[in-house]
Design a protein around this motif. Sequence first.
Motif, PDB file in Angstrom:
ATOM      1  N   GLY A   1       0.860  -1.344   0.022  1.00 30.66           N
ATOM      2  CA  GLY A   1       0.159   0.101  -0.086  1.00 30.66           C
ATOM      3  C   GLY A   1       0.708   1.173   0.042  1.00 30.66           C
ATOM      4  O   GLY A   1       0.492   2.122  -0.666  1.00 30.66           O
ATOM      5  N   LEU A   2       1.879   1.203   0.778  1.00 27.89           N
ATOM      6  CA  LEU A   2       3.083   2.606   0.861  1.00 27.89           C
ATOM      7  C   LEU A   2       3.480   2.540  -0.685  1.00 27.89           C
ATOM      8  O   LEU A   2       3.796   3.818  -0.965  1.00 27.89           O
ATOM      9  CB  LEU A   2       4.077   2.163   1.813  1.00 27.89           C
ATOM     10  CG  LEU A   2       3.298   2.396   3.116  1.00 27.89           C
ATOM     11  CD1 LEU A   2       4.421   1.872   4.176  1.00 27.89           C
ATOM     12  CD2 LEU A   2       2.639   3.902   3.477  1.00 27.89           C
ATOM     13  N   TRP A   3       3.855   1.473  -1.332  1.00 29.58           N
ATOM     14  CA  TRP A   3       4.556   1.568  -2.682  1.00 29.58           C
ATOM     15  C   TRP A   3       3.106   2.190  -3.490  1.00 29.58           C
ATOM     16  O   TRP A   3       3.878   3.054  -4.338  1.00 29.58           O
ATOM     17  CB  TRP A   3       4.682   0.205  -3.178  1.00 29.58           C
ATOM     18  CG  TRP A   3       5.352   0.418  -4.443  1.00 29.58           C
ATOM     19  CD1 TRP A   3       6.630   0.634  -4.951  1.00 29.58           C
ATOM     20  CD2 TRP A   3       4.651   0.118  -5.617  1.00 29.58           C
ATOM     21  NE1 TRP A   3       6.802   0.437  -6.163  1.00 29.58           N
ATOM     22  CE2 TRP A   3       5.619   0.085  -6.730  1.00 29.58           C
ATOM     23  CE3 TRP A   3       3.382  -0.271  -5.914  1.00 29.58           C
ATOM     24  CZ2 TRP A   3       5.326   0.022  -8.206  1.00 29.58           C
ATOM     25  CZ3 TRP A   3       3.217  -0.591  -7.409  1.00 29.58           C
ATOM     26  CH2 TRP A   3       4.025  -0.317  -8.349  1.00 29.58           C
ATOM     27  N   LEU A   4       2.238   1.773  -3.652  1.00 28.34           N
ATOM     28  CA  LEU A   4       1.244   2.401  -4.400  1.00 28.34           C
ATOM     29  C   LEU A   4       0.927   3.967  -4.062  1.00 28.34           C
ATOM     30  O   LEU A   4       0.773   4.744  -5.004  1.00 28.34           O
ATOM     31  CB  LEU A   4      -0.203   1.577  -4.521  1.00 28.34           C
ATOM     32  CG  LEU A   4      -0.148   0.091  -4.781  1.00 28.34           C
ATOM     33  CD1 LEU A   4      -1.639  -0.573  -4.605  1.00 28.34           C
ATOM     34  CD2 LEU A   4      -0.128   0.261  -6.351  1.00 28.34           C
ATOM     35  N   PHE A   5       0.807   4.123  -2.847  1.00 27.83           N
ATOM     36  CA  PHE A   5       0.877   5.461  -2.362  1.00 27.83           C
ATOM     37  C   PHE A   5       1.960   6.667  -2.841  1.00 27.83           C
ATOM     38  O   PHE A   5       1.486   7.620  -3.403  1.00 27.83           O
ATOM     39  CB  PHE A   5       0.742   5.519  -0.731  1.00 27.83           C
ATOM     40  CG  PHE A   5       0.715   6.986  -0.279  1.00 27.83           C
ATOM     41  CD1 PHE A   5      -0.301   7.868  -0.083  1.00 27.83           C
ATOM     42  CD2 PHE A   5       2.169   7.515   0.354  1.00 27.83           C
ATOM     43  CE1 PHE A   5      -0.165   9.109   0.303  1.00 27.83           C
ATOM     44  CE2 PHE A   5       1.908   8.724   0.963  1.00 27.83           C
ATOM     45  CZ  PHE A   5       0.814   9.478   0.866  1.00 27.83           C
ATOM     46  N   PHE A   6       3.007   6.094  -2.735  1.00 31.30           N
ATOM     47  CA  PHE A   6       4.091   6.816  -3.147  1.00 31.30           C
ATOM     48  C   PHE A   6       4.491   6.789  -4.574  1.00 31.30           C
ATOM     49  O   PHE A   6       4.871   7.890  -5.513  1.00 31.30           O
ATOM     50  CB  PHE A   6       5.591   6.331  -2.585  1.00 31.30           C
ATOM     51  CG  PHE A   6       5.558   6.617  -1.205  1.00 31.30           C
ATOM     52  CD1 PHE A   6       5.674   8.038  -1.033  1.00 31.30           C
ATOM     53  CD2 PHE A   6       5.633   5.791  -0.305  1.00 31.30           C
ATOM     54  CE1 PHE A   6       5.803   8.328   0.652  1.00 31.30           C
ATOM     55  CE2 PHE A   6       6.026   6.073   0.873  1.00 31.30           C
ATOM     56  CZ  PHE A   6       5.654   7.382   1.553  1.00 31.30           C
TER      57      PHE A   6
ATOM     58  N   ARG B   1       1.263   6.262  -7.079  1.00 28.98           N
ATOM     59  CA  ARG B   1       0.236   6.685  -7.811  1.00 28.98           C
ATOM     60  C   ARG B   1      -0.345   7.975  -7.249  1.00 28.98           C
ATOM     61  O   ARG B   1      -1.125   8.559  -8.019  1.00 28.98           O
ATOM     62  CB  ARG B   1      -0.672   5.477  -7.503  1.00 28.98           C
ATOM     63  CG  ARG B   1      -0.265   4.134  -8.173  1.00 28.98           C
ATOM     64  CD  ARG B   1       0.270   4.564  -9.682  1.00 28.98           C
ATOM     65  NE  ARG B   1       0.952   3.025 -10.182  1.00 28.98           N
ATOM     66  CZ  ARG B   1       0.258   2.117 -10.701  1.00 28.98           C
ATOM     67  NH1 ARG B   1      -1.044   2.046 -10.717  1.00 28.98           N
ATOM     68  NH2 ARG B   1       0.728   0.916 -11.122  1.00 28.98           N
ATOM     69  N   SER B   2      -0.190   8.124  -5.972  1.00 26.97           N
ATOM     70  CA  SER B   2      -1.246   9.348  -5.465  1.00 26.97           C
ATOM     71  C   SER B   2      -0.146  10.634  -5.430  1.00 26.97           C
ATOM     72  O   SER B   2       0.874  10.687  -5.550  1.00 26.97           O
ATOM     73  CB  SER B   2      -1.400   9.053  -3.880  1.00 26.97           C
ATOM     74  OG  SER B   2      -0.235   9.172  -2.904  1.00 26.97           O
TER      75      SER B   2
ATOM     76  N   TYR C   1      -0.247  13.196  -3.039  1.00 30.85           N
ATOM     77  CA  TYR C   1       0.451  13.439  -1.874  1.00 30.85           C
ATOM     78  C   TYR C   1       1.653  12.383  -1.838  1.00 30.85           C
ATOM     79  O   TYR C   1       2.988  12.945  -1.093  1.00 30.85           O
ATOM     80  CB  TYR C   1      -0.445  13.084  -0.692  1.00 30.85           C
ATOM     81  CG  TYR C   1      -1.487  13.989  -0.240  1.00 30.85           C
ATOM     82  CD1 TYR C   1      -1.118  15.575  -0.476  1.00 30.85           C
ATOM     83  CD2 TYR C   1      -2.813  13.646  -0.435  1.00 30.85           C
ATOM     84  CE1 TYR C   1      -2.255  16.367  -0.266  1.00 30.85           C
ATOM     85  CE2 TYR C   1      -3.742  14.625  -0.359  1.00 30.85           C
ATOM     86  CZ  TYR C   1      -3.346  15.866  -0.138  1.00 30.85           C
ATOM     87  OH  TYR C   1      -4.407  16.873   0.023  1.00 30.85           O
ATOM     88  N   GLY C   2       1.822  11.269  -2.123  1.00 29.37           N
ATOM     89  CA  GLY C   2       2.966  10.086  -2.071  1.00 29.37           C
ATOM     90  C   GLY C   2       3.957  10.897  -3.192  1.00 29.37           C
ATOM     91  O   GLY C   2       5.277  10.835  -2.719  1.00 29.37           O
TER      92      GLY C   2
ATOM     93  N   LEU D   1       2.062   9.001   8.874  1.00 27.16           N
ATOM     94  CA  LEU D   1       2.250   7.608   8.457  1.00 27.16           C
ATOM     95  C   LEU D   1       3.335   6.834   9.581  1.00 27.16           C
ATOM     96  O   LEU D   1       3.064   5.571   9.507  1.00 27.16           O
ATOM     97  CB  LEU D   1       2.837   7.771   6.901  1.00 27.16           C
ATOM     98  CG  LEU D   1       2.178   8.330   5.924  1.00 27.16           C
ATOM     99  CD1 LEU D   1       2.896   8.639   4.765  1.00 27.16           C
ATOM    100  CD2 LEU D   1       1.005   7.259   5.668  1.00 27.16           C
TER     101      LEU D   1
END
Length: 344
Positions: free
Chosen positions: A210-215, A217-218, A220-221, A251
């Motif tokens: 989930g953190l990988w996707l956050f950084f 794709r998002s 804010y990431g 986080l």
Amino acid sequence: MELDIALILTQDGITSGAVYALLALALVLVFAVTRVIFIPQGEYVAYGALTMAMLQQGKVPATLWLLIVLGALAAGLDAWKALRGGSRAGLAASFGWCLGYPLALAALMYALPASQSVLVQSALTLAILVPLGPLVYRLAYQPVAEAPVLILLIVSVAIHVAMVGLGLLFFGAEGARTSAFSDAQFALGSLTVSGQQVWVVAVSAALIGGLWLFFERSLYGKALRATAINRNGARLMGFSPVFAGKLTFLLAAFIGVLSGILIAPLTTIYYDTGFLIGLKGFVAAIVGGLASYPIAAAGALLVGVLESFSSFWASAYKEVFVFTLIIPVLMWRSFTSHHVEEEE
């Protein structure tokens, strides 16, 4: 050593390494974005486990009052700053999050029945402790955000000492364990895997993904990644370093508290246990150079397996073996990297 024993030790090492990987990722994230070596990361683990234990005993956790006090202090600072600067933009939102949220949570805690499911208790633990991350940043780090790394390290040491002392006050000197998420047992050949170990590894893997996707794709990431690469550049592009710091500490607090909830059924946690757990996560983060997430995660698994086998061979010296690992890593990095002066 027989193969069965080696497999059991490897199994235990992977379980511990999964938690160390989460802590290492949190430490790397905080350092990359804010330049803070976040020593109190382990305290969130202990607070998470012991707050969960208090909920399972039918008590209102003392950490709820810590949230209210820190929220009131943060709201007071924002109000004082608004009065001095003349701008009251965002003051209502600050009071809502810093005071309204803790008070509403306190009312909810007293309204709920004494017995809840493990998942509800976990959600309440996260709701109480995760907001402490941005509040600690607001009160301790934001005023000195542009200070040298050494000053930020001293602040981290002070916060660690304060949180350990408060932990003794809140939870006492007695250790505690919590109920397992699952009592299931799985047989894999000669190995027996508990349901809680599956929970630890599965949740850790899901959170890392989930953190990988956050950084990746998002928005804010990506903004946090940009802040980690160039703080001034991110500021010029309109992303606030203050918001980046608060989000990063949010986080980190979430990762630490969740780690404490996961390991509490597997080992007895004391008020000062988090420091040692956090140090092992720090060793893994150093293996990754406080910059590489994949290498830090791999280093965490190495630390977990090394600790497990050291406990079997020489349990009195297991911590020595684990922390000695940092010496060759630092020597190798000193020989292969060039010294760069810190930016003013």
